[in-house]
Enzyme design. Structure first.
Site, short mmCIF file in Angstrom:
data_model
loop_
_atom_site.label_atom_id
_atom_site.label_comp_id
_atom_site.label_asym_id
_atom_site.label_seq_id
_atom_site.Cartn_x
_atom_site.Cartn_y
_atom_site.Cartn_z
N ASP A 18 0.20 32.53 -4.43
CA ASP A 18 -0.29 31.63 -3.38
C ASP A 18 0.86 31.35 -2.41
O ASP A 18 2.03 31.57 -2.73
CB ASP A 18 -0.80 30.35 -4.03
CG ASP A 18 -1.24 29.32 -3.03
OD1 ASP A 18 -2.10 29.65 -2.18
OD2 ASP A 18 -0.74 28.18 -3.07
N ASP A 20 1.01 28.35 0.57
CA ASP A 20 1.28 26.94 0.84
C ASP A 20 1.40 26.15 -0.45
O ASP A 20 0.49 26.16 -1.29
CB ASP A 20 0.16 26.34 1.69
CG ASP A 20 0.00 27.05 3.03
OD1 ASP A 20 0.91 26.92 3.85
OD2 ASP A 20 -1.02 27.73 3.23
N ASP A 178 -0.36 26.63 -7.13
CA ASP A 178 0.09 25.24 -7.22
C ASP A 178 -1.03 24.25 -7.43
O ASP A 178 -0.78 23.05 -7.48
CB ASP A 178 0.86 24.86 -5.94
CG ASP A 178 -0.07 24.74 -4.73
OD1 ASP A 178 -0.91 25.65 -4.53
OD2 ASP A 178 0.04 23.75 -4.00
#
Length: 225
Positions: A18, A20, A178
């Site tokens: 991922d 961001d 995240d």
């Protein structure tokens, strides 16, 4: 806090990472772009702590969430969306930083022979520009954004399509993210998943999320494998 204990999985062929909140802290970019939108449309600005809870499900979801948060009519979405697209293009990467340990972690994964892809809900063009600006683009064989497929994470479609592009089996493709978006998509796709502890998880503790492990830095990820 130390990394989680190694988990059992088939030999890995690839890793999907991922963007961001996992590789790059982009909250400053989001806030700068949204401030421009607010000023242009005469709307209240939204505090960074609130923006942090809204990011992660794609730009369209972010804009709709912001409009709802400030009490604006949902019919203003098109104007806000157009303003956001212009504004984000101007600030992309300017207020962002690569998290500590990201480069080391990517180097370690690549040294293990894993094919790497970046999969994000951010629009693909913005993702490619950000990776290039932050010196991370060369690590990735594939980059897919939220506009690359018919559905976004947490739907499993983006992960399955990325595995296909990498030529890797989902069970042998690690998802590194995240948030619950990444974990839910990975579980549904049949991919093992490890989450970083420092990103954006919609205001919820990331260790509450169903995952195979958690790390405080991407540099710790290889030790789990």
């Amino acid at each position: 806090m130390p990394a989680a204990s190694p988990f059992r999985h088939p030999p890995l062929q690839a890793a999907i990472v991922d963007l961001d909140g996992t590789m790059v802290d982009t909250l400053g970019d989001f806030c700068a772009a949204l401030d421009r939108v607010a000023d242009e449309l005469a709307l209240p600005r939204v505090a960074a702590a609130e923006v942090e809870r809204m990011v992660g499900k794609g730009s369209e979801h972010l804009i709709r969430s912001v409009l709802a948060h400030v009490g604006a009519d949902a019919g203003r979405f098109e104007a806000a969306w157009a303003s956001y697209q212009r504004s984000y293009a101007e600030v992309n990467g300017r207020h962002a930083r690569v998290y500590p340990g990201v480069v080391q972690g990517l180097e370690q994964l690549r040294a293990r022979g894993l094919a790497l892809a970046c999969l994000t809900n951010k629009p693909t063009a913005f993702a490619r520009e950000l990776l290039q600006a932050k010196g991370l683009a060369a690590f990735f064989a594939q980059v897919f954004g939220g506009d690359a497929f018919a559905r976004k994470k947490p739907d499993p479609l983006p992960l399955l399509a990325t595995c296909q592009a990498l030529g890797s089996a989902p069970a042998r493709t690690l998802m590194l993210g995240d948030s619950s978006n990444d974990a839910q998509a990975a579980r549904a796709a049949g991919c093992p998943v490890v989450l970083v502890t420092y990103g954006y998880n919609h205001g919820r503790p990331v260790r509450e999320v169903d995952a195979d492990g958690w790390v405080d830095s991407l540099a710790e990820a290889a030790a789990l494998l």
